[in-house]
Design a protein around this motif. Structure first.
Motif, PDB file in Angstrom:
ATOM      1  N   VAL A   1       0.654  -1.198  -0.162  1.00  0.00           N
ATOM      2  CA  VAL A   1       0.073   0.032   0.118  1.00  0.00           C
ATOM      3  C   VAL A   1       0.794   1.312   0.005  1.00  0.00           C
ATOM      4  N   ALA A   2       1.996   1.210   0.755  1.00  0.00           N
ATOM      5  CA  ALA A   2       2.786   2.547   0.729  1.00  0.00           C
ATOM      6  C   ALA A   2       3.743   2.418  -0.691  1.00  0.00           C
ATOM      7  N   ALA A   3       3.931   1.642  -1.135  1.00  0.00           N
ATOM      8  CA  ALA A   3       4.503   1.673  -2.638  1.00  0.00           C
ATOM      9  C   ALA A   3       3.424   2.012  -3.581  1.00  0.00           C
ATOM     10  N   LEU A   4       2.298   1.691  -3.281  1.00  0.00           N
ATOM     11  CA  LEU A   4       1.121   2.378  -4.450  1.00  0.00           C
ATOM     12  C   LEU A   4       1.217   3.676  -4.105  1.00  0.00           C
ATOM     13  N   PHE A   5       0.792   4.163  -2.944  1.00  0.00           N
ATOM     14  CA  PHE A   5       0.787   5.530  -2.674  1.00  0.00           C
ATOM     15  C   PHE A   5       2.096   6.336  -3.118  1.00  0.00           C
ATOM     16  N   TRP A   6       3.159   5.838  -3.068  1.00  0.00           N
ATOM     17  CA  TRP A   6       4.307   6.529  -3.325  1.00  0.00           C
ATOM     18  C   TRP A   6       4.379   6.483  -4.975  1.00  0.00           C
ATOM     19  N   LEU A   7       3.930   5.650  -5.548  1.00  0.00           N
ATOM     20  CA  LEU A   7       3.861   5.688  -7.082  1.00  0.00           C
ATOM     21  C   LEU A   7       2.747   6.233  -7.746  1.00  0.00           C
ATOM     22  N   LEU A   8       1.516   6.653  -7.007  1.00  0.00           N
ATOM     23  CA  LEU A   8       0.702   7.163  -7.521  1.00  0.00           C
ATOM     24  C   LEU A   8       0.571   8.479  -8.279  1.00  0.00           C
ATOM     25  N   PRO A   9       1.546   9.448  -7.815  1.00  0.00           N
ATOM     26  CA  PRO A   9       1.649  10.581  -8.569  1.00  0.00           C
ATOM     27  C   PRO A   9       2.297  10.259  -9.994  1.00  0.00           C
ATOM     28  N   THR A  10       3.469   9.319  -9.998  1.00  0.00           N
ATOM     29  CA  THR A  10       3.846   9.049 -11.339  1.00  0.00           C
ATOM     30  C   THR A  10       2.889   8.581 -12.212  1.00  0.00           C
ATOM     31  N   LEU A  11       2.078   7.480 -11.413  1.00  0.00           N
ATOM     32  CA  LEU A  11       1.058   7.034 -12.359  1.00  0.00           C
ATOM     33  C   LEU A  11       0.091   7.734 -12.870  1.00  0.00           C
ATOM     34  N   GLY A  12      -0.162   8.660 -12.038  1.00  0.00           N
ATOM     35  CA  GLY A  12      -1.346   9.874 -12.409  1.00  0.00           C
ATOM     36  C   GLY A  12      -0.560  10.685 -13.803  1.00  0.00           C
ATOM     37  N   LEU A  13       0.609  11.130 -13.662  1.00  0.00           N
ATOM     38  CA  LEU A  13       1.563  11.984 -14.454  1.00  0.00           C
ATOM     39  C   LEU A  13       1.564  11.036 -15.915  1.00  0.00           C
ATOM     40  N   LEU A  14       1.566   9.600 -15.677  1.00  0.00           N
ATOM     41  CA  LEU A  14       1.700   8.850 -16.923  1.00  0.00           C
ATOM     42  C   LEU A  14       0.339   8.805 -17.580  1.00  0.00           C
ATOM     43  N   LEU A  15      -0.494   8.624 -16.959  1.00  0.00           N
ATOM     44  CA  LEU A  15      -1.979   8.602 -17.488  1.00  0.00           C
ATOM     45  C   LEU A  15      -2.369   9.782 -18.086  1.00  0.00           C
ATOM     46  N   SER A  16      -1.897  10.954 -17.286  1.00  0.00           N
ATOM     47  CA  SER A  16      -2.352  12.302 -18.023  1.00  0.00           C
ATOM     48  C   SER A  16      -2.024  12.460 -19.216  1.00  0.00           C
ATOM     49  N   SER A  17      -0.777  12.148 -19.460  1.00  0.00           N
ATOM     50  CA  SER A  17       0.233  12.383 -20.749  1.00  0.00           C
ATOM     51  C   SER A  17      -0.439  11.434 -21.900  1.00  0.00           C
ATOM     52  N   LEU A  18      -1.161  10.562 -21.559  1.00  0.00           N
ATOM     53  CA  LEU A  18      -1.810   9.585 -22.489  1.00  0.00           C
ATOM     54  C   LEU A  18      -3.450   9.981 -22.801  1.00  0.00           C
ATOM     55  N   VAL A  19      -3.756  10.985 -22.379  1.00  0.00           N
ATOM     56  CA  VAL A  19      -5.235  11.574 -22.425  1.00  0.00           C
ATOM     57  C   VAL A  19      -5.145  12.695 -23.160  1.00  0.00           C
ATOM     58  N   SER A  20      -6.083  12.911 -24.151  1.00  0.00           N
ATOM     59  CA  SER A  20      -6.215  14.085 -24.854  1.00  0.00           C
ATOM     60  C   SER A  20      -6.798  15.375 -23.993  1.00  0.00           C
ATOM     61  N   PRO A  21      -6.657  16.159 -24.423  1.00  0.00           N
ATOM     62  CA  PRO A  21      -6.665  17.614 -23.738  1.00  0.00           C
ATOM     63  C   PRO A  21      -8.243  17.806 -23.382  1.00  0.00           C
ATOM     64  N   THR A  22      -9.048  17.445 -24.293  1.00  0.00           N
ATOM     65  CA  THR A  22     -10.403  17.418 -24.214  1.00  0.00           C
ATOM     66  C   THR A  22     -10.903  16.507 -23.195  1.00  0.00           C
ATOM     67  N   ASP A  23     -10.529  15.309 -23.124  1.00  0.00           N
ATOM     68  CA  ASP A  23     -11.014  14.300 -22.226  1.00  0.00           C
ATOM     69  C   ASP A  23     -10.419  14.532 -20.813  1.00  0.00           C
ATOM     70  N   LEU A  24      -9.337  15.304 -20.792  1.00  0.00           N
ATOM     71  CA  LEU A  24      -8.638  15.448 -19.381  1.00  0.00           C
ATOM     72  C   LEU A  24      -9.500  16.653 -18.786  1.00  0.00           C
ATOM     73  N   ASN A  25      -9.788  17.577 -19.650  1.00  0.00           N
ATOM     74  CA  ASN A  25     -10.652  18.745 -19.092  1.00  0.00           C
ATOM     75  C   ASN A  25     -12.002  18.376 -18.591  1.00  0.00           C
ATOM     76  N   SER A  26     -12.532  17.340 -19.179  1.00  0.00           N
ATOM     77  CA  SER A  26     -13.806  16.804 -18.808  1.00  0.00           C
ATOM     78  C   SER A  26     -13.863  16.087 -17.643  1.00  0.00           C
ATOM     79  N   GLY A  27     -12.857  15.519 -17.227  1.00  0.00           N
ATOM     80  CA  GLY A  27     -12.720  14.586 -15.977  1.00  0.00           C
ATOM     81  C   GLY A  27     -11.090  14.210 -15.621  1.00  0.00           C
ATOM     82  N   GLY A  28     -10.879  13.679 -14.855  1.00  0.00           N
ATOM     83  CA  GLY A  28      -9.382  13.323 -14.315  1.00  0.00           C
ATOM     84  C   GLY A  28      -8.880  12.269 -15.135  1.00  0.00           C
TER      85      GLY A  28
END
Length: 346
Positions: free
Chosen positions: A86-113
């Protein structure tokens, strides 16, 4: 002389003369032991026989742990593993969010997380990376970052290794005081030197140049490098170096053939640390780098729009700039772990 012979007394001693002094000597009565007498060595001894040591008592058998103890131990181990995961997942959560954000179009990213792709993977796209790599400013900044990080790392490692060996095994006047001065430079913050070094670089023509950034990182990376490698080289057995000197090895050959192979883990660890520090630096690059050819950290900061968060540019750029240090770390992970463990054991 009488006619009857005197019978000698068997108990009387026989007289004689000492051949050296001439004085008469009288032998004592001869005591003969009966023929059937028991030899002295065969006679029973009246001494008390030695008492043998008591046999040691058998060790008690170890108590078998109860079923409740085994269950509680397994539960504790399982709970610890769950906590670490669980601690490792919380530690990697910002990196995972950054990776998924870079793979989402700006329109979809603005409509949701970014977490919406977890339920709709079809929204993942690589268009952001295509537009980013088509941007000449970003691709040029990556090359500029390599042009700064690689020479700065090599200079720090090479000069630090030579200085560490000199402080560890060479005798020269003022060695200890000079080493204390180097250690004292570790506590000097970078912010203190920005203004005086800027004036110095401006006077000699190194301000807003790649060479100036490299020299600044080298100067502030050397104290830690010298301190680390000197302490590591000092743990090398003196007998090994003396044996190499007896075989005719000079100082330079001794350094290259003996010291460097033994210090490879520490040198690799230092190289990884220095590369990560220089690659992720932004303050020194903002002050000393050329605004026309900035490193990637400054280039991403320049891409921020005035009225927008432009996450479609920042997310793939930040993850791309983070991917290079990760590749370097995993490529030299074995040497890094060896250096850390060797330092801990020593």
């Amino acid at each position: 002389m009488s006619g009857t012979d005197a019978t000698p007394d068997p108990t009387a001693g026989s007289a004689g003369a000492d051949p050296h002094t001439g004085r008469p000597t009288v032998a004592g009565p001869a005591t003969a032991e009966p023929a059937d007498a028991e030899p002295a060595y065969a006679r029973p001894s009246h001494a008390r026989p030695a008492r043998s040591a008591p046999a040691p008592a058998p060790a008690p058998a170890p108590a078998r742990p109860s079923y409740a103890t085994l269950v509680s131990a397994k539960f504790a181990a399982g709970a610890l593993r769950v906590f670490l995961v669980v601690a490792a997942l919380f530690w990697l959560l910002p990196t995972l969010g950054l990776l998924l954000s870079s793979l989402v179009s700006p329109t979809d990213l603005n409509s949701g997380g970014w977490w919406q792709v977890l339920t709709a993977p079809s929204r993942l796209t690589a268009d952001n990376y295509e537009r980013l790599l088509a941007n000449d400013t970003i691709t040029g900044s990556l090359l500029n970052t390599f042009a700064i990080a690689v020479p700065a790392t090599l200079l720090v490692v090479v000069l630090g290794a030579f200085a560490g060996y000199a402080f560890a095994w060479l005798e020269f006047p003022g060695r200890d005081w000079l080493f204390l001065l180097v250690v004292g430079l570790l506590v000097v913050p970078v912010q203190v030197a920005l203004i005086p070094v800027s004036e110095l670089f401006g006077a000699i023509g190194l301000f807003e140049t790649t060479a100036g950034v490299v020299l600044f990182h080298t100067a502030f990376g050397l104290p830690f490098a010298v301190f680390l490698l000197r302490n590591f080289f000092a743990e090398i057995p003196r007998e090994l170096l003396e044996a190499a000197r007896l075989d005719g090895a000079g100082e330079l050959r001794l350094f290259a053939r003996v010291v460097l192979p033994l210090g490879a883990p520490a040198i690799a660890s230092l190289g990884i640390f220095e590369f990560l520090w220089v690659w992720n630096d932004m303050l020194v690059a903002l002050v000393f780098a050329d605004s026309a050819s900035p490193p990637v950290t400054v280039a991403l900061q320049q891409q921020v729009r005035q009225f927008g968060n432009n996450i479609d540019v920042l997310a793939p750029g930040a993850f791309l700039s983070m991917a290079v240090p990760l590749v370097v770390f995993f490529a030299f992970q074995r040497q890094f772990v060896s250096g850390v463990m060797a330092g801990a054991i020593k």
